[in-house]
Structure formats: C-alpha cells, structure tokens
Write a protein that holds these residues in place. Structure first.
Motif, PDB file in Angstrom:
ATOM      1  N   LEU A   1      45.513 -14.217  89.383  1.00  0.00           N
ATOM      2  CA  LEU A   1      44.499 -14.456  88.620  1.00  0.00           C
ATOM      3  C   LEU A   1      44.285 -13.603  87.367  1.00  0.00           C
ATOM      4  CD1 LEU A   1      41.786 -14.937  91.165  1.00  0.00           C
ATOM      5  CD2 LEU A   1      42.898 -16.517  90.226  1.00  0.00           C
ATOM      6  N   LYS A   2      44.068 -13.945  86.308  1.00  0.00           N
ATOM      7  CA  LYS A   2      43.821 -12.975  84.976  1.00  0.00           C
ATOM      8  C   LYS A   2      42.738 -12.044  85.258  1.00  0.00           C
ATOM      9  CE  LYS A   2      46.181 -16.403  81.969  1.00  0.00           C
ATOM     10  NZ  LYS A   2      45.837 -17.396  80.833  1.00  0.00           N
ATOM     11  N   ARG A   3      42.889 -11.116  84.731  1.00  0.00           N
ATOM     12  CA  ARG A   3      41.792  -9.859  84.843  1.00  0.00           C
ATOM     13  C   ARG A   3      40.504 -10.367  84.175  1.00  0.00           C
ATOM     14  NH1 ARG A   3      39.556  -7.094  88.463  1.00  0.00           N
ATOM     15  NH2 ARG A   3      37.968  -5.644  87.490  1.00  0.00           N
ATOM     16  N   ASN A   4      40.652 -11.011  83.128  1.00  0.00           N
ATOM     17  CA  ASN A   4      39.475 -11.563  82.188  1.00  0.00           C
ATOM     18  C   ASN A   4      38.939 -12.493  83.036  1.00  0.00           C
ATOM     19  OD1 ASN A   4      38.696 -13.754  80.127  1.00  0.00           O
ATOM     20  ND2 ASN A   4      38.309 -11.687  79.350  1.00  0.00           N
ATOM     21  N   LEU A   5      39.329 -13.490  83.765  1.00  0.00           N
ATOM     22  CA  LEU A   5      38.627 -14.438  84.689  1.00  0.00           C
ATOM     23  C   LEU A   5      37.754 -13.751  85.806  1.00  0.00           C
ATOM     24  CD1 LEU A   5      38.311 -17.529  85.371  1.00  0.00           C
ATOM     25  CD2 LEU A   5      40.219 -17.059  86.951  1.00  0.00           C
ATOM     26  N   THR A   6      38.556 -12.761  86.383  1.00  0.00           N
ATOM     27  CA  THR A   6      37.802 -12.095  87.479  1.00  0.00           C
ATOM     28  C   THR A   6      36.900 -11.114  87.347  1.00  0.00           C
ATOM     29  OG1 THR A   6      39.585 -10.389  87.550  1.00  0.00           O
ATOM     30  CG2 THR A   6      39.861 -12.052  89.177  1.00  0.00           C
ATOM     31  N   SER A   7      36.925 -10.580  85.998  1.00  0.00           N
ATOM     32  CA  SER A   7      35.943  -9.556  85.528  1.00  0.00           C
ATOM     33  C   SER A   7      34.524 -10.328  85.092  1.00  0.00           C
ATOM     34  CB  SER A   7      36.162  -8.794  84.187  1.00  0.00           C
ATOM     35  OG  SER A   7      36.617  -9.672  83.108  1.00  0.00           O
ATOM     36  N   ARG A   8      34.637 -11.751  84.685  1.00  0.00           N
ATOM     37  CA  ARG A   8      33.521 -12.638  84.257  1.00  0.00           C
ATOM     38  C   ARG A   8      33.056 -13.063  85.487  1.00  0.00           C
ATOM     39  NH1 ARG A   8      35.308 -17.013  80.411  1.00  0.00           N
ATOM     40  NH2 ARG A   8      37.247 -16.595  81.490  1.00  0.00           N
ATOM     41  N   ILE A   9      33.840 -13.450  86.384  1.00  0.00           N
ATOM     42  CA  ILE A   9      33.008 -13.644  87.955  1.00  0.00           C
ATOM     43  C   ILE A   9      32.346 -12.518  88.238  1.00  0.00           C
ATOM     44  CG2 ILE A   9      33.594 -14.414  90.186  1.00  0.00           C
ATOM     45  CD1 ILE A   9      35.925 -15.766  89.232  1.00  0.00           C
ATOM     46  N   ILE A  10      32.669 -11.324  88.208  1.00  0.00           N
ATOM     47  CA  ILE A  10      32.079 -10.192  88.974  1.00  0.00           C
ATOM     48  C   ILE A  10      30.759  -9.992  88.226  1.00  0.00           C
ATOM     49  CG2 ILE A  10      32.326  -7.693  89.157  1.00  0.00           C
ATOM     50  CD1 ILE A  10      35.232  -8.101  89.867  1.00  0.00           C
TER      51      ILE A  10
ATOM     52  N   ARG B   1      32.478 -19.743  80.873  1.00  0.00           N
ATOM     53  CA  ARG B   1      32.289 -19.794  79.401  1.00  0.00           C
ATOM     54  C   ARG B   1      31.030 -20.397  79.437  1.00  0.00           C
ATOM     55  NH1 ARG B   1      35.729 -22.902  76.959  1.00  0.00           N
ATOM     56  NH2 ARG B   1      37.283 -23.287  78.378  1.00  0.00           N
ATOM     57  N   SER B   2      30.732 -21.358  79.869  1.00  0.00           N
ATOM     58  CA  SER B   2      29.440 -22.229  79.514  1.00  0.00           C
ATOM     59  C   SER B   2      28.213 -21.057  79.889  1.00  0.00           C
ATOM     60  CB  SER B   2      29.341 -23.457  80.354  1.00  0.00           C
ATOM     61  OG  SER B   2      29.190 -23.086  81.673  1.00  0.00           O
ATOM     62  N   ILE B   3      28.240 -20.315  80.802  1.00  0.00           N
ATOM     63  CA  ILE B   3      27.291 -19.383  81.038  1.00  0.00           C
ATOM     64  C   ILE B   3      27.116 -17.982  80.602  1.00  0.00           C
ATOM     65  CG2 ILE B   3      26.399 -18.084  83.313  1.00  0.00           C
ATOM     66  CD1 ILE B   3      26.043 -21.065  83.311  1.00  0.00           C
TER      67      ILE B   3
ATOM     68  N   ASN C   1      22.416 -19.787  86.392  1.00  0.00           N
ATOM     69  CA  ASN C   1      23.508 -18.683  86.986  1.00  0.00           C
ATOM     70  C   ASN C   1      23.952 -19.214  88.501  1.00  0.00           C
ATOM     71  OD1 ASN C   1      23.565 -17.394  84.533  1.00  0.00           O
ATOM     72  ND2 ASN C   1      22.707 -15.828  85.519  1.00  0.00           N
ATOM     73  N   MET C   2      22.781 -19.562  89.239  1.00  0.00           N
ATOM     74  CA  MET C   2      23.018 -19.696  90.656  1.00  0.00           C
ATOM     75  C   MET C   2      23.792 -21.087  90.856  1.00  0.00           C
ATOM     76  SD  MET C   2      22.302 -17.189  92.196  1.00  0.00           S
ATOM     77  CE  MET C   2      22.661 -18.001  93.797  1.00  0.00           C
ATOM     78  N   PHE C   3      23.480 -22.215  89.940  1.00  0.00           N
ATOM     79  CA  PHE C   3      24.044 -23.580  89.849  1.00  0.00           C
ATOM     80  C   PHE C   3      25.447 -23.475  89.515  1.00  0.00           C
ATOM     81  CE2 PHE C   3      25.385 -27.216  87.490  1.00  0.00           C
ATOM     82  CZ  PHE C   3      25.260 -28.264  88.158  1.00  0.00           C
ATOM     83  N   ALA C   4      26.023 -22.463  88.590  1.00  0.00           N
ATOM     84  CA  ALA C   4      27.275 -21.981  88.429  1.00  0.00           C
ATOM     85  C   ALA C   4      27.971 -21.284  89.332  1.00  0.00           C
ATOM     86  CB  ALA C   4      27.229 -21.043  86.930  1.00  0.00           C
ATOM     87  N   ILE C   5      27.342 -20.340  90.075  1.00  0.00           N
ATOM     88  CA  ILE C   5      28.153 -19.653  91.031  1.00  0.00           C
ATOM     89  C   ILE C   5      28.523 -20.710  92.394  1.00  0.00           C
ATOM     90  CG2 ILE C   5      27.585 -18.151  93.197  1.00  0.00           C
ATOM     91  CD1 ILE C   5      26.314 -16.168  91.199  1.00  0.00           C
TER      92      ILE C   5
ATOM     93  N   LYS D   1      41.192 -23.436  85.454  1.00  0.00           N
ATOM     94  CA  LYS D   1      40.726 -24.057  84.294  1.00  0.00           C
ATOM     95  C   LYS D   1      39.060 -24.491  84.084  1.00  0.00           C
ATOM     96  CE  LYS D   1      44.945 -25.396  81.816  1.00  0.00           C
ATOM     97  NZ  LYS D   1      45.936 -26.562  81.592  1.00  0.00           N
ATOM     98  N   ILE D   2      38.768 -25.160  85.247  1.00  0.00           N
ATOM     99  CA  ILE D   2      37.560 -25.507  85.498  1.00  0.00           C
ATOM    100  C   ILE D   2      36.555 -24.249  85.790  1.00  0.00           C
ATOM    101  CG2 ILE D   2      35.882 -27.017  86.931  1.00  0.00           C
ATOM    102  CD1 ILE D   2      38.022 -29.102  87.130  1.00  0.00           C
TER     103      ILE D   2
END
Length: 278
Positions: free
Chosen positions: A139-148, A274-276, A234-238, A267-268
C-alpha cells in the motif's frame, strides 16, 4: 416426510478451510425450522447469536425465534424466516431493489435505536487488519496515512452507538411477505454506529449487486431525507472503506477471480478518502 437441506454459509460460499458453523433447513410435514451448529473454536458466534436474538425480542422487532437451545453442544433450533434476500435480489427491478434496501435500513435503525453516546467507537477491525497488511499489500504510504487520520479524527468525536452488526451484508437478511429479517448475528456488537453499518452494507450491495457508486450515494441521500436523519459522513466513509478493505485483502490473497480486482478496490478506497479529507 422428513427432508434436511444444508444452507449456504460464508464457510461454504468462500470455501474457507476453517468451519465456523453449519445451518440446516429441516422440512417435516407442515413444519419448517433451521438447525444451527457452531463449532467449538467459534463458540463466541453462538453466544453472540443468542444475545442478539434475546435483545431483538426485548425491543419487539422481528428476528428468528429460538425453539430449542443446547448451549453445551452449541446447537440451536430456529424458526425458518424465508429465502435469503441475496438469492433473488438481482432479479428485481431497480425500484423494488431500492424499496427492499430501505426496509433493511429501517430494520437496522430500529435494532440500533436504544443508542448511547460514546467517545470511542469499535475497534475498526477490518481497517486495522488492512493496515497490518500494509507491506504485504504494498500500500502507498499516502493512502494509509489518510486512513489513520480519518480513524483518529473519528475516535475523538462523540458517537451515537447502539446494538448492531459490525459487518452487515445483504446475505444476512431474509424476506417473508412484506417484511425483512436479519438472521445472521455472528458479528453482533452492543456499540455499533448506524452510519458505519449503512456504509458497510451499501458498499456490499455495490460490490455484489452491480450498483454504481453514484447510485449508492443517491440512495443513501434519499433515505436520510425521507427518514429525516442526521448523518455522520466520517462514519459512513469508514463503513464503506471497511467493506472494500475486506474485498481488497480477499482479492489479493485469493487465486479466484474477484468481482473487483485488487487495484480497483484500492482506487475506490482512495476515492472515498479524497471525498472526506481532501
């Protein structure tokens, strides 16, 4: 006349090597009922099903009735609640599909209604599993950092939580006449956020039933307007990310052809983030 039919479970559908439980439909003259056998290593499934069915009865909503429970054998005899919704869902027209989804959401909302406020939500175990596999999945670090960042932000906020299912999917429900019933309480929890549940469920419908992302978001918007609900974006997105995280792990680990390939799942997830955040 006695007829016993094995019902499909996740173990069978996904060809899992570890057996968690088995379900059997028993036809005996005019009577129909289901026998559930849970295997010892997954005894918590039995306890959660029992607890959730008791709660449903207490708050007077439809759930399978328990005729006979033998706890030391992890065996229960339950009422037959009709065919699984996922069996015929794709044969319905779009309007009937939406009506059925609204009924499912109403069921979840009623079950979740005795809610309380918590400053810490559940452990987001599917996202945490996804992050633990960061190196394996590349996984790209940018993706995981935004999830965190999203998870940390959500845990700082006060959430309304109540009884619910942590990984609710369409195949958890059956339909009888004009009503729907939840029949699979394996991942029942007492502190589940409704918006999380909805995000998880609608993403499952998107994955399994061919709904587009825009259709899912429109459906959720229409439901909240008709039911006059305030939503936690946020919870809907999670919830949505959690369902795609499972699919991404499965599509990476499995040699079978998945509904969406691994890259499409990623990608999804990225688009939801990105939408959040962005």
């Amino acid at each position: 006349m006695l007829k016993i039919t094995a019902l499909p479970t996740r173990d069978i559908r996904e060809k899992l090597q570890i057996i968690r439980k088995r379900l059997y439909l028993v036809d005996f003259f005019i009577w129909k009922f289901v026998v559930m056998k849970v295997y010892r290593s997954y005894s918590q499934i039995y306890a959660k099903n029992m607890e959730a069915c008791r709660l449903a009865k207490k708050i007077r909503i439809d759930a399978p009735k328990h005729f006979l429970d033998i706890p030391f054998l992890l065996l229960s005899t339950l009422s037959w609640e009709g065919d699984n919704i996922s069996m015929n869902f794709n044969f319905l027209n779009k309007e009937d599909k939406v009506k059925l989804i609204f009924k499912i959401l109403d069921w979840l909302k009623t079950f979740n209604s005795p809610s309380q406020k918590y400053t810490r939500f559940l452990d987001f175990r599917y996202i945490e599993l996804f992050l633990k596999k960061e190196k394996q999945l590349r996984l790209k670090r940018n993706l995981t950092s935004r999830i965190i960042k999203l998870v940390k932000q959500s845990r700082l906020e006060i959430k309304s939580c109540g009884p619910g299912i942590e990984d609710v999917v369409l195949s958890n429900f059956t339909q009888t006449k004009n009503s729907v019933r939840l029949v699979d309480f394996d991942n029942f929890g007492e502190r589940v956020n409704f918006d999380y549940e909805v995000g998880f469920l609608l993403s499952d419908i998107e994955i399994e039933c061919g709904f587009s992302e825009s259709e899912i978001l429109t459906l959720w918007g229409d439901y909240t307007k008709k039911r006059l609900l305030k939503t936690d974006t946020n919870m809907f997105a999670i919830g949505r990310i959690s369902r795609y995280a499972i699919n991404a792990i499965n599509s990476f680990d499995s040699k079978k052809v998945q509904v969406f390939d691994f890259e499409k799942n990623i990608k999804i997830i990225d688009r939801i983030l990105r939408s959040i955040i962005d």
